[in-house]
Structures are given as structure tokens and as C-alpha cells.
Design a protein around this motif. Structure first.
Motif, PDB file in Angstrom:
ATOM      1  N   GLU A   1      -5.030   5.995   4.218  1.00  0.00           N
ATOM      2  CA  GLU A   1      -5.780   5.058   3.352  1.00  0.00           C
ATOM      3  C   GLU A   1      -7.263   5.058   3.736  1.00  0.00           C
ATOM      4  OE1 GLU A   1      -2.046   1.900   2.780  1.00  0.00           O
ATOM      5  OE2 GLU A   1      -3.794   1.338   3.967  1.00  0.00           O
TER       6      GLU A   1
ATOM      7  N   GLU B   1      -0.038   5.836   7.623  1.00  0.00           N
ATOM      8  CA  GLU B   1      -0.430   5.401   6.275  1.00  0.00           C
ATOM      9  C   GLU B   1      -1.840   4.802   6.291  1.00  0.00           C
ATOM     10  OE1 GLU B   1       2.507   2.859   4.511  1.00  0.00           O
ATOM     11  OE2 GLU B   1       4.026   4.435   4.466  1.00  0.00           O
ATOM     12  N   ALA B   2      -2.134   4.000   7.319  1.00  0.00           N
ATOM     13  CA  ALA B   2      -3.466   3.379   7.389  1.00  0.00           C
ATOM     14  C   ALA B   2      -4.549   4.450   7.568  1.00  0.00           C
ATOM     15  CB  ALA B   2      -3.519   2.381   8.542  1.00  0.00           C
ATOM     16  N   PHE B   3      -4.231   5.468   8.351  1.00  0.00           N
ATOM     17  CA  PHE B   3      -5.193   6.559   8.555  1.00  0.00           C
ATOM     18  C   PHE B   3      -5.460   7.276   7.228  1.00  0.00           C
ATOM     19  CE2 PHE B   3      -6.062  11.012  10.153  1.00  0.00           C
ATOM     20  CZ  PHE B   3      -7.247  10.715  10.790  1.00  0.00           C
TER      21      PHE B   3
ATOM     22  N   ARG C   1       4.690   4.930  11.329  1.00  0.00           N
ATOM     23  CA  ARG C   1       4.396   5.020   9.896  1.00  0.00           C
ATOM     24  C   ARG C   1       3.154   4.231   9.490  1.00  0.00           C
ATOM     25  NH1 ARG C   1       7.914   1.986   6.103  1.00  0.00           N
ATOM     26  NH2 ARG C   1       6.362   1.801   4.494  1.00  0.00           N
ATOM     27  N   THR C   2       3.034   3.001   9.959  1.00  0.00           N
ATOM     28  CA  THR C   2       1.890   2.174   9.552  1.00  0.00           C
ATOM     29  C   THR C   2       0.582   2.832   9.983  1.00  0.00           C
ATOM     30  OG1 THR C   2       3.168   0.143   9.584  1.00  0.00           O
ATOM     31  CG2 THR C   2       0.782  -0.084   9.843  1.00  0.00           C
ATOM     32  N   ARG C   3       0.569   3.393  11.200  1.00  0.00           N
ATOM     33  CA  ARG C   3      -0.657   4.052  11.669  1.00  0.00           C
ATOM     34  C   ARG C   3      -1.008   5.235  10.763  1.00  0.00           C
ATOM     35  NH1 ARG C   3       1.986   2.227  16.081  1.00  0.00           N
ATOM     36  NH2 ARG C   3       0.819   1.494  17.891  1.00  0.00           N
TER      37      ARG C   3
END
Lengths: 261, 353
Positions: free
Chosen positions: B350, B346-348, B342-344
Motif C-alpha cells: 500500500e 500488505e502495508a508495504f 501479512r499485514t506488514r
């Protein structure tokens, strides 16, 4: 008015309070523990108390970290990657590659001159080479984690730890102790292992550093030995800002301010 | 009022299976998707370091989490699929199983060879109880298949400019339906989805993303992508757009030849290599990402998929040259794997905003 950034990580919950100018008014780092909601409240209470203000003086809060969705009354939840990039821009605007090693993951972020993320890479699922890894190694060496920072001084050999798996590396460290290997040599070997693993992440987002300014954030940036080893492996200077563990929370606070304008 | 009895099902596992042939023989193709709660037992039969897609299919076969099947068609598309056929025969010795060879290279002699493989399959289907069928039946099967392919294409084209909540989830549910349910049901539901998209005003709240990889059938994965701010405009997945691709019957010597030719001209899985255009897979992904106006590309591949591992460097290079941002994810189809990403994701997103 003030803006609050909360970085709920696996090991620590960091809070940074800034004013309208973006200057840090107060910062706090508390252990996350098993109950992260309590950690959020403690970190928040600490910065508000240090600043001498009430919660109503905080105009907006942005949360980040693996527990970012746990923070109530937030303006937004933003990933650590974006927050760290924003945070380092405020402290060291020339940074183009940021290495962040936290409690359970490590990231490398390539940043453009405006502080925007151009690319990033994260470690895989396991916690090898992160704060948790260092905690386990400190335990095996029977030293405090803070002591690890400079325990590599005077090491002359280039011991290589063959495994980066936390469990196997710990047993390898125990074997080295049993063989009578000096602690400083083992610590240097650990630092080099972390550095070479991190360097492969760096190469993924920036195959040629080509003089790019490199900075480091996250709790592991307090470990001078790891920072030195990274500099040696990457063949460049790795700078560490003040309070490297609060960069994510600072970035979150700055994003809270930017979004509120 | 008379009730039409349901067609007997033929199981399959790969997007290179000639579905119109199975349909023409009077059977309903049923894809054994790597979904469900079957316990992880495939390691008893196959090595643990093997493709999770095949292992999840085998898990379903072990606990009989399958509908009644008149037969099973496994395409020898990669070594792991070949091993699946071996294990399947051991675990379910009474099942009728047809192992269909698929050439690795996309060229004319491969088309000729695959045509003969389909004729062999047609004979097996007759042995399994198919009513007599001829070229006209096969052409009718191709027509229905093409109708579905066309509706999916219309849906994807509309998704390039129209965003409705959970569109990616719904499209994936339709892909799964098309692979497992009778085609008339798929046609009705798919038409309704296309009509709904047509009535939706253009919007651009989320970041348009092109998704590629091997196998990602779980609608929950698409929900996570959408909740992270991605709008999946189109895909190149075995469990997505690659299963239904138009078959041109005009220039072909026979309907069999038409299906075989389509197998080697459609967007390729990484297991298919085009000796005339070694970079075809990468070029195709980039062309389609640009066609659907994607701002970025997410690649999702399963662990231990050697064909994709071999192609990824070329894909990375091609997208990088075109300045198309790329995020690569690797998973094993276990619940929660996508959540860890998920973090990857979402960061992508963003990064692209």
C-alpha cells in the motif's frame, strides 16, 4: 451519503461513520470477544442508530484491523498502517510520526506531509507492551485497566522491569508486590518498559526525531502514564487526539470516501 | 520402445553444490528442501536456536522423508551446515556422506581450493558407483545446467514487464522442480513457462518487488506475496535464482575450474565475503532490483542466520541511500509464519502504490 470505517481489532471493534465532508457523524467501540462477526454487526448497528440512518444510506465501507477480511460488503480491506496514517492526517495534519499501540500489536508510522506512509515498523509476534500486556499487569495489580492510567503519580524511584515477556513480567510484578514495592512505583516501571520498547520501534523508522510532531493512537493512548513515559523517553511532546482508539476506523471511513469519488 | 531407467539420486542442501559434476557422474542431483510435514524432532540432535532450514532438513532425514539416495553431499557453507553433516551421520550412519569444504572469501586461491574439493568429490562419486566420466561429460553437464540457468534468466527478464496470475508461485515451483527432478523435465516445463510469458502482453497491475534472503522454497509464501499485491520480478534466494547461474567455460583452465570460478562470481550468499568489495552483496541486490525495475525490496531471512544478520545493516544502508524502499521479514519456515507477516507485506505494498 455516508461512509463507514470498521476496524476489527483483537480487543475491540471500532466503527466510525462520516459524511461527505469527512466529519464524524457517529463512532462506536465494542469489545470484539470471541465472535468477531457479531462484534462487527453490533458496532455497525450502534453507529447507524446514533446517526439515525439506515444501512442503505452508507455509500461505501472500508475495513481494517486484523479481521479486515471478515467484513462483508466492503469496498476494500486496507491495513491498519495506511488507515491510521489517513486518520491522523484528518485530525492532526502536522503529525509526522504516529505511535499506535493496540490490543496485540504496536506500530510506529512515519508519515509525509500528504499523509502518505513513508515507513513503518511493527512489534514482533509477541504482545509485549500492548493492550494485552497492560491487561495482564492490571490483573496482577488487582486494579481496573482504566485505573492504571494515573496510578504512577508520585512515583520517585526508577524501577526497571527486566522482562517484557507478558508472562515473566507478570511474575516480576507479583514479586515486587510481595517485596512491598508501592503500586505507583511498579506502574511507573511498567510504563517506562513499554515506552522504552516503543522507542526502539520509533528509532527504526525515524532515527532522529528532530522536532517531528509525534502523536499516539490506539487504545493504549488512553493511558496517560504510558503517554507521559513515552514523552520522557523520546524527549518530545506526544499528542493524543480525541478518541485515539477510533483513528484506524476514521482513516478507513475517509479512504472509503476517497475511493468512492 | 525402450525406457531409460531413472538416474540414482545424490542429495544436496546448498546452492554452492556443484550440480553439473553430480550430473556428469551419471547421478541426478536431488535437493533436500525444507518442505513437507515431517514432525519437528531436530531439537533432539541440534540446539533449538539453530537455522530452521537445517532443522527442517534434519526432520526429513529423521523420519526418512527422502527418496532413495546413492549419497549425500553437504557443503560446509556455514557452521550450521557443518553441524547438519555431523547429525546426519549419527542419524543415518549407513548413508554415504561427503562433506565438501567451501572457502569463505571470494578470491583466486579460494577458486583453486574449491577446484581440488570438486576433484575430491569426483573421486567419491566414482566410489559411489559413477560410470567413468571425463571433461567432455562435465562440459555436457555444464551445458545442460547453463540451458536451465538461461531459461530461468529469460523468465525473470520477462517477469519484469509481464504479470500473469501467480507467476511467482509458478516460478518457485519450477525452481523446486529444477532442484529435485530430472533436468530434462525441468527444461520442458521451463521452456513452456517462458513461451507463455512471451505471449503475455505487458501489464503493471501489481507492485514489482525484488525478493532476497536465504531460504524460501514454499510456493504458498509466494502466493501470499502475490495476494498482497506484490509481483515478484526476481529474487536473490538460495532456493531461487542462486542455484542456477551461468558457468563460463571459455576462459577456465578446466571444467572443474570453470565451476569453481562461477561459485565465487555468482551473486553471493551472505556466508561468502569478497575482501575486495565488502559491500558486494548489498550492491548486487540493489543493481538487480533496479535492473528488474522493482519499486521495492522485500528481504526474508530465517531466524538464527548469523551471516545474514551481519550483512543486513549494510544492505539497509545501501538501499536507503538509493531510496529503494525495503521491508525486512524474519521467519522460521513453519506453516503460518508468512501469514503472520501479512499485514506488514500488505502495508508495504500500500505504501508503494
Amino acid at each position: 451519503m455516508y461512509y463507514l470505517g470498521l476496524d476489527l481489532g483483537s480487543l475491540s471493534c471500532d466503527a466510525v461513520l462520516i459524511d461527505e465532508q469527512g466529519d464524524i457523524v457517529a463512532a462506536a467501540v465494542v469489545p470484539t470477544g470471541a465472535r468477531n462477526l457479531e462484534a462487527i454487526e453490533r458496532a455497525k448497528a450502534e453507529v447507524l442508530s446514533a446517526a439515525g440512518i439506515g444501512a442503505d444510506a452508507v455509500r461505501a465501507t472500508v475495513s481494517t484491523g486484523y479481521g479486515r477480511d471478515r467484513v462483508a460488503d466492503r469496498l476494500a480491506a486496507v491495513t491498519e498502517i495506511t488507515c491510521h496514517a489517513r486518520g491522523i492526517l484528518a485530525l492532526r495534519a502536522d503529525t509526522r510520526v504516529l505511535i499506535d499501540i493496540g490490543g496485540q500489536d504496536s506500530k510506529v508510522i512515519r508519515i509525509d506531509s500528504q499523509g502518505r506512509v513513508e515507513d513503518f515498523a511493527m512489534n514482533d509476534k509477541c504482545a509485549a507492551g500492548t493492550g494485552r500486556f497492560l491487561e495482564a499487569m492490571a490483573r496482577a495489580l488487582q486494579v481496573d485497566i482504566e485505573q492504571l492510567s494515573d496510578l504512577d503519580h508520585g512515583a520517585m524511584q526508577n524501577i526497571t522491569l527486566s522482562s517484557m515477556c507478558t508472562v515473566f513480567a507478570e511474575s516480576e510484578v507479583v514479586s515486587l508486590i510481595a517485596d512491598g514495592t508501592a503500586v505507583n512505583e511498579i506502574v511507573k516501571g511498567l510504563n517506562r518498559s513499554i515506552a522504552s520498547r516503543t522507542a526502539s520501534l520509533v528509532k527504526r523508522v525515524c532515527p532522529d526525531l528532530n522536532g517531528y510532531p509525534v502523536a499516539m493512537s490506539g487504545g493504549v493512548a488512553h493511558n496517560n502514564g504510558v503517554v507521559r513515559a513515552l514523552g520522557e523517553v523520546l524527549q518530545c511532546e506526544v499528542t493524543v487526539p480525541d478518541r485515539p482508539d477510533a483513528i484506524g476506523a476514521l482513516g478507513a471511513a475517509l479512504i472509503a470516501r476517497d475511493k468512492s469519488r | 520402445m525402450t525406457t531409460v531407467p531413472p538416474l540414482s539420486k545424490i542429495g544436496f542442501t546448498c546452492a554452492y553444490t556443484p550440480l553439473p559434476l553430480i550430473r556428469a557422474a551419471g547421478f541426478a542431483p536431488y535437493r533436500v528442501l525444507p518442505l513437507g510435514d515431517a514432525p519437528d524432532q531436530a531439537g533432539q540432535w541440534l540446539h533449538d536456536n539453530l537455522c530452521p532450514h537445517v532443522k527442517r532438513i534434519l526432520d526429513r532425514a529423521i523420519v526418512d522423508d527422502l527418496p532413495a539416495l546413492a549419497g549425500m553431499v553437504i557443503v560446509n557453507s556455514c557452521d550450521t551446515m557443518r553441524r547438519l553433516a555431523d547429525a546426519w551421520q549419527r542419524i543415518r550412519p549407513d548413508d554415504r556422506l561427503f562433506l565438501m569444504d567451501l572457502p569463505t572469501t571470494a578470491e583466486e586461491r579460494a577458486v583453486a581450493y574449491f577446484t581440488t574439493e570438486m576433484e575430491r568429490l569426483a573421486a567419491a562419486l566414482s566410489d559411489w558407483g559413477a560410470a567413468a566420466f571425463g571433461d567432455d561429460d562435465l562440459l555436457a553437464g555444464i551445458r545442460t545446467y547453463n540451458e536451465i540457468a538461461s531459461l530461468f534468466e529469460q523468465a525473470r527478464n520477462r517477469l519484469a514487464t509481464r504479470q500473469i496470475p501467480m507467476a511467482g508461485v509458478r516460478l518457485q515451483e519450477l525452481y523446486n522442480q529444477a532442484a529435485t527432478l530430472p533436468w530434462n523435465e525441468t527444461l520442458t516445463n521451463l521452456q513452456a513457462f517462458v513461451d507463455e510469458l512471451a505471449a503475455t502482453p505487458p501489464s503493471h497491475d501489481k507492485v514489482p518487488i525484488f525478493l532476497f534472503g536465504n531460504v524460501l522454497p514454499d510456493p504458498q509464501a509466494f502466493q501470499l506475496l502475490e495476494e498482497s499485491g506484490a509481483h515478484i520480478v526476481s529474487d536473490d534466494l538460495c532456493t531461487g535464482s542462486r542455484l542456477f547461474h551461468p558457468i563460463d567455460t571459455q576462459a577456465a583452465a578446466s571444467p572443474y575450474h570453470a565451476i569453481a570460478a562461477a561459485m565465487f562470481t555468482k551473486p553471493p550468499c551472505a556466508r561468502t565475503f569478497d575482501p575486495q568489495r565488502p559491500a558486494r552483496l548489498a550492491e548486487n541486490l540493489l543493481d538487480r532490483a533496479q535492473h528488474y525495475r522493482a519499486q521495492g525490496v522485500i528481504g526474508y531471512t530465517l531466524k538464527f542466520c548469523d551471516p545474514y544478520l551481519a550483512r543486513l545493516p549494510m544492505i539497509q544502508q545501501k538501499l536507503q541511500q538509493a531510496r529503494m524502499p525495503l521491508l525486512l521479514l524474519e521467519g522460521d519456515l513453519s506453516p503460518g509464519t508468512m501469514g503472520q507477516q501479512r499485514t506488514r507485506i500488505e502495508a508495504f505494498i500500500e505504501m508503494l502504490r
